[in-house]
Motif scaffolding. Structure first.
Motif, PDB file in Angstrom:
ATOM      1  N   ASP A 269       0.800  -1.089   0.412  1.00  0.00           N
ATOM      2  CA  ASP A 269      -0.125  -0.031  -0.323  1.00  0.00           C
ATOM      3  C   ASP A 269       1.083   1.827   0.163  1.00  0.00           C
ATOM      4  O   ASP A 269       0.637   2.042  -0.128  1.00  0.00           O
ATOM      5  CB  ASP A 269      -0.321  -0.212   1.276  1.00  0.00           C
ATOM      6  N   ASP A 270       1.845   0.979   0.301  1.00  0.00           N
ATOM      7  CA  ASP A 270       2.872   2.515   0.197  1.00  0.00           C
ATOM      8  C   ASP A 270       3.834   2.302  -0.819  1.00  0.00           C
ATOM      9  O   ASP A 270       4.462   0.607  -1.297  1.00  0.00           O
ATOM     10  CB  ASP A 270       3.942   3.228   1.739  1.00  0.00           C
ATOM     11  N   PRO A 271       4.552   2.823  -1.816  1.00  0.00           N
ATOM     12  CA  PRO A 271       5.410   2.529  -2.170  1.00  0.00           C
ATOM     13  C   PRO A 271       6.917   1.909  -1.867  1.00  0.00           C
ATOM     14  O   PRO A 271       7.360   1.525  -3.101  1.00  0.00           O
ATOM     15  CB  PRO A 271       6.090   4.297  -2.884  1.00  0.00           C
ATOM     16  N   ALA A 272       7.236   2.626  -1.024  1.00  0.00           N
ATOM     17  CA  ALA A 272       9.098   1.191  -0.644  1.00  0.00           C
ATOM     18  C   ALA A 272       8.514  -0.041  -0.568  1.00  0.00           C
ATOM     19  O   ALA A 272       8.992  -0.839  -1.167  1.00  0.00           O
ATOM     20  CB  ALA A 272       8.909   2.183   1.046  1.00  0.00           C
ATOM     21  N   GLY A 273       7.244   0.004   0.103  1.00  0.00           N
ATOM     22  CA  GLY A 273       6.646  -1.934   0.402  1.00  0.00           C
ATOM     23  C   GLY A 273       6.231  -2.348  -1.515  1.00  0.00           C
ATOM     24  O   GLY A 273       7.039  -3.845  -1.612  1.00  0.00           O
ATOM     25  N   ALA A 274       6.142  -1.562  -1.687  1.00  0.00           N
ATOM     26  CA  ALA A 274       5.564  -1.452  -2.992  1.00  0.00           C
ATOM     27  C   ALA A 274       6.462  -2.445  -4.308  1.00  0.00           C
ATOM     28  O   ALA A 274       6.473  -3.545  -4.651  1.00  0.00           O
ATOM     29  CB  ALA A 274       4.908  -0.457  -4.107  1.00  0.00           C
ATOM     30  N   ALA A 275       7.311  -0.860  -3.616  1.00  0.00           N
ATOM     31  CA  ALA A 275       8.826  -1.698  -5.603  1.00  0.00           C
ATOM     32  C   ALA A 275       9.941  -2.892  -4.952  1.00  0.00           C
ATOM     33  O   ALA A 275      10.106  -3.303  -5.025  1.00  0.00           O
ATOM     34  CB  ALA A 275      10.041  -0.304  -4.324  1.00  0.00           C
ATOM     35  N   ARG A 276       9.425  -2.849  -3.357  1.00  0.00           N
ATOM     36  CA  ARG A 276      10.512  -3.834  -2.241  1.00  0.00           C
ATOM     37  C   ARG A 276       9.473  -5.561  -3.548  1.00  0.00           C
ATOM     38  O   ARG A 276       9.991  -6.796  -3.667  1.00  0.00           O
ATOM     39  CB  ARG A 276      10.215  -4.382  -0.722  1.00  0.00           C
ATOM     40  N   ALA A 277       8.324  -5.521  -3.199  1.00  0.00           N
ATOM     41  CA  ALA A 277       7.226  -6.601  -4.166  1.00  0.00           C
ATOM     42  C   ALA A 277       7.849  -7.100  -5.245  1.00  0.00           C
ATOM     43  O   ALA A 277       8.104  -7.799  -5.821  1.00  0.00           O
ATOM     44  CB  ALA A 277       5.745  -6.170  -3.536  1.00  0.00           C
ATOM     45  N   SER A 278       7.531  -5.633  -5.995  1.00  0.00           N
ATOM     46  CA  SER A 278       8.187  -5.740  -7.352  1.00  0.00           C
ATOM     47  C   SER A 278       9.020  -6.456  -7.912  1.00  0.00           C
ATOM     48  O   SER A 278      10.022  -7.584  -8.189  1.00  0.00           O
ATOM     49  CB  SER A 278       7.952  -4.306  -7.883  1.00  0.00           C
ATOM     50  N   ARG A 279       9.993  -6.240  -6.907  1.00  0.00           N
ATOM     51  CA  ARG A 279      12.027  -6.966  -6.746  1.00  0.00           C
ATOM     52  C   ARG A 279      11.579  -8.035  -6.492  1.00  0.00           C
ATOM     53  O   ARG A 279      12.043  -9.145  -7.777  1.00  0.00           O
ATOM     54  CB  ARG A 279      13.021  -5.538  -5.815  1.00  0.00           C
ATOM     55  N   ALA A 280      10.741  -8.313  -5.273  1.00  0.00           N
ATOM     56  CA  ALA A 280      10.898  -9.466  -5.045  1.00  0.00           C
ATOM     57  C   ALA A 280       9.692 -10.940  -6.132  1.00  0.00           C
ATOM     58  O   ALA A 280      10.189 -11.863  -6.829  1.00  0.00           O
ATOM     59  CB  ALA A 280       9.984 -10.422  -3.880  1.00  0.00           C
TER      60      ALA A 280
END
Length: 406
Positions: A269-280
């Motif tokens: 829900d926040d961009p930082a967590g979303a970026a980590r999810a995209s990386r994973a």
């Protein structure tokens, strides 16, 4: 399974109903579009490809401007009128006579389609709290997978009949889904339009970090064509697996997305967590490519098992990368420009769809194992830089908002 798709009563549930109707028509038409153009309209495959390409180019070029229109006029009004326009524009295919008329109809359709797509995403941003947007997108994707399968099933029945009348019936049914979707949108509350502001209208085109995200995400989204386009050719020409494994792989993906997509959206829900999810997710996609590479020349049973394993690893990457992508696209967009930001975000996926068939097929089918390894490295590399790009975008956003707050 219903609980994974249907949200609580309210705008989110109405948006889900709209998605179910809309994507049923899409699933129907995706399976019959080329057949109708060649078997009923008498176009050559090359002419069909040119028409589809022209429509894709129009949708790509207008994605940002139609998103801006949704911001200024209000996304509900744009969505209603674009869907209602798509009804007669689709029905116009019943009266097309010749290549020129076909290209004209498809291109005008693309204008309405581009507007409807940008407006739908702006509606989500305007009606759903920020912390719930990605979860709703996940529910909508799960619903779309179910509904597209229903539409494809209807298309299969019409293909079994195999008459021009049956194919024309598909055109009528597809047009009716657009009318239905437009009327269902009337049930949604209005999202207030955004007033004009000083400065350039299309501010997203000056947001370089966001544009960098769009490009990276578009390249990552090429994985969506792996199972539909690349892997069937790979199974046929490079493995000893039976041909019916193609259907098994696609069914595995469809069911897995329905079961996993909502859960995979957690923490995005926040961009930082979303970026980590995209990386994973990108790392899982890379791992899936390596598993697919192992199927070349393997015995039929082993190749089949590896294909299913690769499909499962791929879908883990797909659902996580998709959720991360949505979280970034919503989280980095200003609330007063969600339409044009979401329209620009969609351009990345459009570019990926245009590039993926030729590029990924060339890598896998022409270069075999080496091509799969290159794909694995590419997906992993693209996802690995996503957190840095998002961090830069957030810093630039704070710098821009600081003077306004002073």
């Amino acid at each position: 399974m219903t609980g994974r798709i249907l949200p609580p009563r309210g705008p989110a549930r109405t948006l889900t109903g709209i998605t179910l109707v809309h994507t049923m028509g899409q699933g129907l038409w995706m399976a019959l579009n080329a057949v109708y153009a060649t078997a009923v309209l008498g176009l050559s495959p090359g002419q069909f490809g040119l028409g589809a390409g022209a429509a894709a180019a129009v949708a790509l070029a207008l994605s940002t401007p139609t998103g801006h229109l949704a911001d200024r006029v209000g996304p509900r009004a744009v969505q209603i009128w674009s869907f209602l326009a798509l009804g007669p524009l689709t029905a116009a295919l019943l009266f097309v006579d010749g290549f020129g008329a076909y290209v004209t109809v498809m291109s005008v359709q693309a204008v309405a389609y581009s507007a409807s797509r940008s407006a739908r995403m702006a509606m989500i941003a305007g009606l759903v709290p920020a912390a719930e947007r990605v979860t709703l997108r996940a529910r909508l994707r799960a619903a779309a997978n179910v509904s597209v399968s229903v539409g494809a099933g209807i298309a299969g029945a019409l293909l079994a009949v195999g008459t021009p009348t049956a194919y024309r019936g598909a055109v009528v049914l597809n047009a009716l889904t657009y009318f239905g979707t437009g009327l269902l949108t009337l049930l949604l509350p209005a999202v207030p339009p955004q007033p004009a502001r000083p400065g350039p209208a299309l501010v997203v085109l000056r947001d370089r970090p966001y544009l960098a995200f769009v490009v990276l995400d578009g390249l990552l989204s090429m994985h969506n064509l792996l199972l539909d386009v690349v892997l069937p050719l790979w199974v046929l020409h490079h493995t000893h697996a039976p041909r019916w494994m193609i259907a098994v792989i696609l069914l595995t993906n469809t069911v897995s997305v329905v079961l996993l997509q909502v859960r995979a959206a957690r923490g995005t829900d926040d961009p930082a967590g979303a970026a980590r999810a995209s990386r994973a997710g990108s790392w899982c996609l890379g791992a899936a490519c390596l598993v697919f590479a192992l199927t070349e020349g393997a015995p039929a049973l082993l190749a089949s098992a590896l294909l299913v394993l690769g499909a499962l690893v791929h879908v883990l990457g797909e659902v996580r990368q998709s959720a991360g992508s949505w979280g970034i696209s919503f989280g980095l967009a200003p609330d007063d420009a969600q339409g044009q930001y979401q329209g620009t975000y969609a351009m990345g996926a459009d570019i990926g769809k245009m590039a993926a068939p030729a590029l990924l097929t060339w890598l896998a089918v022409e270069h075999g194992t080496v091509g799969w390894v290159v794909m694995a490295a590419g997906f992993a590399a693209l996802g690995s830089v996503m957190p840095a790009v998002v961090a830069l975008a957030r810093r630039r956003s704070k710098e821009r908002s600081a003077p306004a707050m002073a």
